[in-house]
Design an enzyme around this catalytic site. Structure first.
Site, PDB file in Angstrom:
ATOM      1  N   ASP A  61      -3.502  35.295  31.192  1.00 25.23           N
ATOM      2  CA  ASP A  61      -3.987  36.355  30.297  1.00 25.23           C
ATOM      3  C   ASP A  61      -5.426  36.011  29.964  1.00 25.23           C
ATOM      4  OD1 ASP A  61      -4.695  38.029  28.235  1.00 25.23           O
ATOM      5  OD2 ASP A  61      -2.886  37.691  27.042  1.00 25.23           O
ATOM      6  N   ILE A  62      -6.360  36.815  30.460  1.00 33.26           N
ATOM      7  CA  ILE A  62      -7.764  36.433  30.295  1.00 33.26           C
ATOM      8  C   ILE A  62      -8.217  36.534  28.839  1.00 33.26           C
ATOM      9  CG2 ILE A  62      -8.323  36.992  32.697  1.00 33.26           C
ATOM     10  CD1 ILE A  62      -9.994  39.388  31.558  1.00 33.26           C
ATOM     11  N   ASN A  88     -10.692  40.632  38.413  1.00 33.19           N
ATOM     12  CA  ASN A  88     -10.368  42.065  38.543  1.00 33.19           C
ATOM     13  C   ASN A  88      -9.840  42.662  37.232  1.00 33.19           C
ATOM     14  OD1 ASN A  88      -9.169  44.557  40.088  1.00 33.19           O
ATOM     15  ND2 ASN A  88      -7.422  43.600  39.053  1.00 33.19           N
ATOM     16  N   SER A 136     -18.296  48.097  37.831  1.00 29.29           N
ATOM     17  CA  SER A 136     -18.189  49.536  38.091  1.00 29.29           C
ATOM     18  C   SER A 136     -19.567  50.165  38.185  1.00 29.29           C
ATOM     19  CB  SER A 136     -17.412  50.211  36.961  1.00 29.29           C
ATOM     20  OG  SER A 136     -17.487  51.618  37.102  1.00 29.29           O
ATOM     21  N   ALA A 189     -17.778  52.896  26.088  1.00 28.34           N
ATOM     22  CA  ALA A 189     -17.563  51.470  25.787  1.00 28.34           C
ATOM     23  C   ALA A 189     -17.230  50.707  27.069  1.00 28.34           C
ATOM     24  CB  ALA A 189     -16.431  51.324  24.763  1.00 28.34           C
ATOM     25  N   TYR A 190     -16.355  51.279  27.887  1.00 26.97           N
ATOM     26  CA  TYR A 190     -15.965  50.662  29.171  1.00 26.97           C
ATOM     27  C   TYR A 190     -17.200  50.480  30.054  1.00 26.97           C
ATOM     28  CZ  TYR A 190     -14.062  50.636  33.954  1.00 26.97           C
ATOM     29  OH  TYR A 190     -13.782  50.339  35.265  1.00 26.97           O
ATOM     30  N   LYS A 194     -19.136  47.016  31.511  1.00 20.90           N
ATOM     31  CA  LYS A 194     -19.362  46.718  32.929  1.00 20.90           C
ATOM     32  C   LYS A 194     -20.853  46.494  33.212  1.00 20.90           C
ATOM     33  CE  LYS A 194     -15.063  47.037  34.454  1.00 20.90           C
ATOM     34  NZ  LYS A 194     -14.352  45.925  35.097  1.00 20.90           N
ATOM     35  N   VAL A 227     -10.740  55.137  42.134  1.00 18.33           N
ATOM     36  CA  VAL A 227      -9.474  54.755  42.765  1.00 18.33           C
ATOM     37  C   VAL A 227      -8.283  55.257  41.950  1.00 18.33           C
ATOM     38  CG1 VAL A 227      -8.127  52.780  43.590  1.00 18.33           C
ATOM     39  CG2 VAL A 227     -10.616  52.678  43.647  1.00 18.33           C
ATOM     40  N   ARG A 228      -7.273  55.747  42.640  1.00 11.02           N
ATOM     41  CA  ARG A 228      -6.061  56.248  41.965  1.00 11.02           C
ATOM     42  C   ARG A 228      -5.241  55.079  41.425  1.00 11.02           C
ATOM     43  NH1 ARG A 228      -6.646  59.256  46.667  1.00 11.02           N
ATOM     44  NH2 ARG A 228      -5.162  58.031  47.865  1.00 11.02           N
TER      45      ARG A 228
HETATM   46  P1  NAP Z   1      -5.209  49.111  36.290  1.00  9.22           P
HETATM   47  O1  NAP Z   1      -4.314  49.737  37.285  1.00  9.22           O
HETATM   48  O2  NAP Z   1      -5.163  49.561  34.886  1.00  9.22           O
HETATM   49  O3  NAP Z   1      -5.019  47.538  36.368  1.00  9.22           O
HETATM   50  C1  NAP Z   1      -5.687  46.679  35.467  1.00  9.22           C
HETATM   51  C2  NAP Z   1      -5.093  45.314  35.632  1.00  9.22           C
HETATM   52  O4  NAP Z   1      -5.769  44.445  34.707  1.00  9.22           O
HETATM   53  C3  NAP Z   1      -3.604  45.246  35.286  1.00  9.22           C
HETATM   54  O5  NAP Z   1      -2.966  44.340  36.137  1.00  9.22           O
HETATM   55  C4  NAP Z   1      -3.620  44.733  33.863  1.00  9.22           C
HETATM   56  O6  NAP Z   1      -2.426  44.057  33.488  1.00  9.22           O
HETATM   57  C5  NAP Z   1      -4.767  43.745  33.993  1.00  9.22           C
HETATM   58  N1  NAP Z   1      -5.228  43.254  32.697  1.00  9.22           N
HETATM   59  C6  NAP Z   1      -5.716  43.940  31.646  1.00  9.22           C
HETATM   60  N2  NAP Z   1      -5.975  43.111  30.626  1.00  9.22           N
HETATM   61  C7  NAP Z   1      -5.655  41.864  31.057  1.00  9.22           C
HETATM   62  C8  NAP Z   1      -5.696  40.582  30.473  1.00  9.22           C
HETATM   63  N3  NAP Z   1      -6.104  40.389  29.208  1.00  9.22           N
HETATM   64  N4  NAP Z   1      -5.321  39.524  31.209  1.00  9.22           N
HETATM   65  C9  NAP Z   1      -4.912  39.682  32.496  1.00  9.22           C
HETATM   66  N5  NAP Z   1      -4.801  40.871  33.078  1.00  9.22           N
HETATM   67  C10 NAP Z   1      -5.173  41.962  32.366  1.00  9.22           C
HETATM   68  O7  NAP Z   1      -6.748  49.322  36.720  1.00  9.22           O
HETATM   69  P2  NAP Z   1      -7.469  49.317  38.141  1.00  9.22           P
HETATM   70  O8  NAP Z   1      -8.006  50.665  38.347  1.00  9.22           O
HETATM   71  O9  NAP Z   1      -6.636  48.668  39.180  1.00  9.22           O
HETATM   72  O10 NAP Z   1      -8.712  48.383  37.787  1.00  9.22           O
HETATM   73  C11 NAP Z   1      -8.954  47.142  38.420  1.00  9.22           C
HETATM   74  C12 NAP Z   1     -10.419  46.809  38.273  1.00  9.22           C
HETATM   75  O11 NAP Z   1     -11.218  47.800  38.946  1.00  9.22           O
HETATM   76  C13 NAP Z   1     -10.907  46.808  36.832  1.00  9.22           C
HETATM   77  O12 NAP Z   1     -11.860  45.796  36.668  1.00  9.22           O
HETATM   78  C14 NAP Z   1     -11.570  48.170  36.690  1.00  9.22           C
HETATM   79  O13 NAP Z   1     -12.506  48.186  35.647  1.00  9.22           O
HETATM   80  C15 NAP Z   1     -12.210  48.279  38.055  1.00  9.22           C
HETATM   81  N6  NAP Z   1     -12.577  49.636  38.440  1.00  9.22           N
HETATM   82  C16 NAP Z   1     -11.613  50.579  38.654  1.00  9.22           C
HETATM   83  C17 NAP Z   1     -12.005  51.834  39.085  1.00  9.22           C
HETATM   84  C18 NAP Z   1     -10.997  52.900  39.370  1.00  9.22           C
HETATM   85  O14 NAP Z   1     -11.419  54.025  39.777  1.00  9.22           O
HETATM   86  N7  NAP Z   1      -9.692  52.655  39.237  1.00  9.22           N
HETATM   87  C19 NAP Z   1     -13.362  52.158  39.262  1.00  9.22           C
HETATM   88  C20 NAP Z   1     -14.313  51.178  39.026  1.00  9.22           C
HETATM   89  C21 NAP Z   1     -13.910  49.906  38.621  1.00  9.22           C
HETATM   90  P3  NAP Z   1      -1.205  44.813  32.704  1.00  9.22           P
HETATM   91  O15 NAP Z   1      -0.413  45.520  33.759  1.00  9.22           O
HETATM   92  O16 NAP Z   1      -0.509  43.673  32.066  1.00  9.22           O
HETATM   93  O17 NAP Z   1      -1.848  45.771  31.737  1.00  9.22           O
END
Ligand code: NAP
Length: 273
Positions: A61-62, A88, A136, A189-190, A194, A227-228
């Site tokens: 847990d980060i 990630n 991002s 904020a997000y 980033k 990403v979905r």
């Molecule tokens: P996601 O499906 O919401 O997955 C986020 C992951 O981060 C989950 O496994 C979550 O765990 C974990 N997490 C959150 N807080 C944490 C903590 N304190 N310690 C450890 N793990 C934690 O989101 P995603 O879209 O795959 O995002 C992955 C990365 O890509 C992120 O950095 C996001 O900002 C970046 N990103 C995504 C997109 C997009 O379009 N999806 C675009 C640009 C950048 P839980 O399941 O326990 O919550």
């Protein structure tokens, strides 16, 4: 000799899981799916196992310094360090709380906790290692909305980690103490969190070049694209597997490569900052 090891945070779902999946196929060594929740993490490892992929699991847990320290100690003890680290894990809030709360909570995980990870794990990164911070493109858009003096600092080659941390904390304090403005939102904020992560990546890359010039470690920030996942919507253009392509490309930059390093990368290309 200890095997090579790759570590991915937030690996239980979304892009993190797709990164682990791709590394299981392409990385020569052990691949650790880490997650804050043991149940969700082990379930994800099980789902990969049913595809014939062997990921290992470690709780991480980060947001929790003890959890970071325990994981760092484990990788040091078991592997002598780490070869690949993919930061990630992140959050995007969607609640109706005040903007100050969005800034506080979002910055806590996406910037400050990711920095804690880097503080604990950078000394463990082995020669030839690869560090990927999943940031991002929204961080760059948010940068262009910052006031010119701040933009200048965030783009300067001489900003240090302490100055960046101070500026990020000031942004949180300001959001907590001032009346909300038009445009303030969880997404803002997000995006700003980033911005900070990308700047931090550039600072740490410069430090590596200075302090470990012969170790060939490459550290970059990247955007996976839209990403979905649970963070976005079914309308997003890429699958998690497609979103994993750029982070995995950076994680697997071949031995002897000297670039990219300290860059912001999307679609496997260095982007302007
Ligand atoms: P996601 O499906 O919401 O997955 C986020 C992951 O981060 C989950 O496994 C979550 O765990 C974990 N997490 C959150 N807080 C944490 C903590 N304190 N310690 C450890 N793990 C934690 O989101 P995603 O879209 O795959 O995002 C992955 C990365 O890509 C992120 O950095 C996001 O900002 C970046 N990103 C995504 C997109 C997009 O379009 N999806 C675009 C640009 C950048 P839980 O399941 O326990 O919550």
């Amino acid at each position: 000799m200890a095997s090579r090891v790759a570590v991915v945070t937030g690996g239980n779902k979304g892009i993190g899981l797709a990164i682990v999946q791709a590394l299981c196929k392409q990385f020569q060594g052990d691949v650790y799916l880490t997650a804050r929740d043991v149940g969700r993490g082990e379930e994800a490892v099980e789902s990969l196992s049913s595809e014939g992929l062997k990921a290992k699991f470690h709780q991480l847990d980060i947001d929790n310094l003890n959890s970071i320290a325990a994981a760092a100690a484990f990788f040091k003890q078991s592997y002598g360090g780490v070869d690949v680290l993919v930061n990630n894990a992140a959050i995007l809030m969607s609640s109706a709380e005040p903007y100050g709360v969005h800034m506080d909570v979002t910055f806590k995980t996406n910037f400050f906790a990711t920095r804690d990870m880097l503080t604990h794990f950078m000394p463990l990164v082995k020669a030839g290692g690869r560090v990927v911070n999943v940031s991002s493109t929204l961080g760059r858009s948010a940068l262009t909305q910052c006031d010119p003096a701040l933009q200048q600092r965030f783009r300067s080659e001489d900003i240090g980690e302490d100055e960046l941390v101070g500026l990020m904390q000031q942004m949180v304090d300001k959001a907590k103490n001032e009346e909300p403005k038009e445009g303030d939102s969880p997404l803002k904020a997000y995006s700003l969190s980033k911005t900070g992560l990308t700047v931090l990546s550039m600072i740490l890359a410069r430090r590596l070049s200075k302090e470990r010039p012969n170790d060939g470690i490459l550290l970059n920030a990247c955007c996976p694209g839209w990403v979905r996942t649970d963070m976005t919507s079914p309308e997003a253009s890429k699958s998690p597997e497609e979103g994993a392509i750029t982070p995995v490309y950076l994680a697997l930059l071949p031995p002897g490569a000297s670039e990219p390093h300290g860059k912001f990368v999307s679609d496997q290309k260095v982007q302007p900052w």
